[in-house]
Structure formats: structure tokens, C-alpha cells
Write an enzyme that holds these catalytic residues in place. Sequence first.
Site, short mmCIF file in Angstrom:
data_model
loop_
_atom_site.label_atom_id
_atom_site.label_comp_id
_atom_site.label_asym_id
_atom_site.label_seq_id
_atom_site.Cartn_x
_atom_site.Cartn_y
_atom_site.Cartn_z
N LYS A 81 41.60 16.17 18.07
CA LYS A 81 41.61 17.29 19.03
C LYS A 81 42.07 18.59 18.39
O LYS A 81 41.83 19.66 18.93
CB LYS A 81 42.44 16.93 20.27
CG LYS A 81 43.92 17.10 20.19
CD LYS A 81 44.49 17.10 21.62
CE LYS A 81 45.99 17.11 21.61
NZ LYS A 81 46.55 17.13 22.95
N ASP A 82 42.72 18.52 17.23
CA ASP A 82 43.14 19.74 16.52
C ASP A 82 42.10 20.21 15.50
O ASP A 82 42.32 21.19 14.80
CB ASP A 82 44.47 19.50 15.79
CG ASP A 82 45.61 19.17 16.75
OD1 ASP A 82 45.62 19.73 17.86
OD2 ASP A 82 46.49 18.36 16.38
N ARG A 129 44.78 24.53 28.75
CA ARG A 129 44.07 23.51 29.53
C ARG A 129 45.02 22.82 30.52
O ARG A 129 44.68 22.64 31.69
CB ARG A 129 43.49 22.47 28.55
CG ARG A 129 42.90 21.24 29.19
CD ARG A 129 42.53 20.22 28.11
NE ARG A 129 43.70 19.75 27.37
CZ ARG A 129 44.51 18.78 27.78
NH1 ARG A 129 44.28 18.18 28.93
NH2 ARG A 129 45.54 18.43 27.06
N ARG A 130 46.21 22.47 30.05
CA ARG A 130 47.16 21.82 30.95
C ARG A 130 47.67 22.83 31.98
O ARG A 130 47.85 22.48 33.15
CB ARG A 130 48.32 21.22 30.14
CG ARG A 130 47.89 20.00 29.33
CD ARG A 130 48.93 19.54 28.33
NE ARG A 130 48.50 18.33 27.61
CZ ARG A 130 48.92 17.98 26.40
NH1 ARG A 130 49.78 18.75 25.75
NH2 ARG A 130 48.49 16.88 25.83
N ARG A 147 56.52 24.76 22.98
CA ARG A 147 55.85 24.34 21.75
C ARG A 147 56.74 23.43 20.93
O ARG A 147 57.85 23.10 21.31
CB ARG A 147 55.43 25.56 20.92
CG ARG A 147 54.09 26.13 21.33
CD ARG A 147 53.42 26.83 20.16
NE ARG A 147 53.23 25.95 19.03
CZ ARG A 147 53.07 26.36 17.78
NH1 ARG A 147 53.10 27.64 17.49
NH2 ARG A 147 52.89 25.49 16.81
N VAL A 150 56.34 16.56 19.23
CA VAL A 150 56.62 15.73 20.40
C VAL A 150 58.13 15.55 20.62
O VAL A 150 58.63 15.71 21.73
CB VAL A 150 55.91 14.36 20.26
CG1 VAL A 150 56.31 13.43 21.39
CG2 VAL A 150 54.39 14.55 20.26
N THR A 152 60.67 17.45 19.60
CA THR A 152 61.28 18.71 20.02
C THR A 152 61.06 18.94 21.51
O THR A 152 61.96 19.34 22.25
CB THR A 152 60.64 19.90 19.25
OG1 THR A 152 60.59 19.56 17.87
CG2 THR A 152 61.41 21.18 19.46
N ARG A 153 59.83 18.67 21.96
CA ARG A 153 59.51 18.90 23.37
C ARG A 153 60.31 17.96 24.28
O ARG A 153 60.81 18.38 25.32
CB ARG A 153 58.01 18.71 23.61
CG ARG A 153 57.18 19.77 22.88
CD ARG A 153 55.74 19.68 23.31
NE ARG A 153 54.83 19.85 22.18
CZ ARG A 153 53.52 19.89 22.30
NH1 ARG A 153 52.95 19.76 23.47
NH2 ARG A 153 52.75 20.04 21.24
N CYS A 240 40.65 24.05 20.28
CA CYS A 240 41.63 23.32 21.08
C CYS A 240 42.58 24.30 21.75
O CYS A 240 43.54 23.91 22.39
CB CYS A 240 42.37 22.30 20.24
SG CYS A 240 43.04 22.97 18.75
N1 PBG Z 1 48.59 19.42 20.34
C1 PBG Z 1 49.23 18.57 19.38
C2 PBG Z 1 48.72 17.18 19.45
N2 PBG Z 1 47.60 16.82 18.78
C3 PBG Z 1 47.34 15.51 19.07
C4 PBG Z 1 48.33 15.04 19.93
C5 PBG Z 1 48.42 13.69 20.50
C6 PBG Z 1 47.61 12.62 19.82
C7 PBG Z 1 46.14 12.65 20.11
O1 PBG Z 1 45.65 13.33 21.03
O2 PBG Z 1 45.42 11.93 19.38
C8 PBG Z 1 49.22 16.10 20.16
C9 PBG Z 1 50.46 16.07 20.98
C10 PBG Z 1 50.24 16.30 22.46
O3 PBG Z 1 49.30 17.00 22.88
O4 PBG Z 1 51.06 15.80 23.25
#
Ligand code: PBG
Length: 305
Positions: A81-82, A129-130, A147, A150, A152-153, A240
Site C-alpha cells: 500500500k506504500d 482515506r480514514r 503519525r 504503529v 508510537t501511535r 497512498c
Molecule cells: N501507512 C503505514 C502502513 N503501511 C502498511 C501498514 C500495515 C500493513 C499493511 O497494510 O500491509 C501500515 C500501518 C497502518 O496503516 O496501520
Amino acid sequence: MTLLRLATRQSALALWQTEHVATRLRAAHPGLTVELVPMTTRGDRIIDRPLADIGGKGLFLKELEVAMLEGRADAAVHSLKDVPMELDGPFTLAAMLERADPFDAFVSVRFSDIDALPKGARVGTSSLRRQAQLRARRPDLVVADLRGNVNTRLAKLESGEYDAIILACAGLERLGLSRYIRHRLEAPGWLPAVAQGAIAVECRDNDALTQSLLSVLDHDKTRTCVEAERAMNRRLHGSCHVPVAAYATLDGGILSLEGLVGSATTGHCVRAHAVGKAADPEGLGRLVAAELLLQGADAMLGLSK
Ligand SMILES: NCc1[nH]cc(CCC(=O)O)c1CC(=O)O
């Protein structure tokens, strides 16, 4: 003896994903030596601004690609997704691994789901998106930027800065943090990012040896679904970092794609759905994109200027 060096970001999630790819490769190719090459990317260094502001396609890829060009690594492991819709440079996605849980997770200490949040509750996410889908569902919530990786959040949630946050289920599961998932935000009510949950391995497009070593990890069904989602996003000129969501499934040869474009500021969302053949994910992606554009997605994405 052959050596394969995998470039990776240094976040816990990236390292997990790369270790996973390394383990799968060692199992598939006895005698192959697989090493990790951990690196820091621009996307990791700039953490005080929303990703949407830094913009830039391939924020998390560039340094890893340079390492491959300079011969310091043979392949790079990414969250698909990145990965930008178009790779620039002599690279290819040689493997897309079987997709894990594709959906987002509602994460909160006190509340069980979005609908259980009180009026004015503070929800942390920097994803447009969220944000768009949150506003569409609950215009009364306060959506705040959040930001960092994971862990840190999650720390910011637990310190009480937010009443809830939204994360990908796949990331939480890989890090052994599934206990944080209070509710899975499933399609079609809530759509994930394009390619969410899938891991991709990139290498140089003229490196036949690496490509053939990686090809055993490729998962057909995942590739077909993700190609439909990525084709849709490509047509919308998305990355993304835009409020675009999509989810494709493949069942009995029927490929089904649900797409969404939203506004993070107003919460206005347009949606489209279509089915097609597994043999033509590109065509289905373009069809759903065309339907979204007819509904005004171009103006929402700033494409009609
Ligand atoms: N944006 C960062 C990112 N890139 C991929 C994931 C999660 C793993 C995935 O989607 O394969 C995450 C963390 C999130 O959005 O919580």
C-alpha cells in the site's frame, strides 16, 4: 552459494515483513543465503508533518531503490500500500505475497466501535482515506492528525491523547498486537487502502536471477485483486496519500471491485462497484475509476483544474 540481500526500512513492522520474506525464501531455496539490509527513508525521518503534506511519491521507496542501483541490495520489501502506482526507474514487483487481513481496525481503550464513541470524541489518524470515512459516518467526531509507526501511535492512544485510533489489522497482527483490535472495519461499509495487507518484493527489472528466486513467493489471487485496485487508483492519479479506498475479491473466477473517493474535510464520499473477469483486472479497475469520475471524483481529487 547464492546470496540475496533484502533492503528494508527499520520500523518494527518493516523488519517483521522482511524477516517473513527471508524465512519464506530460505524455505523455498535451500542453500540460498538471505541477509537483511536495514535503512532509513525520507518517510521515516520526517515525522512531524502529515504524509499528505510531504507529498512525494515513493517516500518510503527511494533510498531502498538507490541501494539496489548501487549494488548494496538485491531486492526491497515493502507494504504494497506504500508503493506508488507507477514505479519509476528500472524496477519491477517480482512478488506479491498472499494478502493478510486487508481491513482497518478500530483501536480504543474505552470504546468498542466507531458508533460507540461519544459526540466530540477525538480520533487520531493522518490518513485522508480514514479521515473521509470517519467524517462520513460520524460528522460530530474530532479527527486529529497522528503519525509515526504503529508502536508510537499506540503509545499516544494509551497516554490519553486520543479516544480512538484507526490502524491496519495486518500491521497489528504481524507485530503480535491483535489484542488492540476492538473492531474490524469490514468492506463494504468501510474500505481499506489500495493493496492494504499485501507485502511486495521489488527488484531490478534486468536482474533475472533475483526475479526467479522471488517469483515462488508470488500469490496469483492476491496479484489479480491488487492489480484491479491499483489500476483504479492509477486512473484516479492516486497514491497512498489521497482519500481513495478500494477492495477487490476474487471468487470462482469472478473479480469484484469496490471503490471510494472521499473528502477528508467534508466527509462527502462517492462509491462505485463492478464485477469482471479475473483475466482483466486492469479493465475492471478502469471501469470503477470511470464510474467514480462520473460521480465527481475528479473535482474531489483536484484533477479537473
Ligand atoms: N501507512 C503505514 C502502513 N503501511 C502498511 C501498514 C500495515 C500493513 C499493511 O497494510 O500491509 C501500515 C500501518 C497502518 O496503516 O496501520
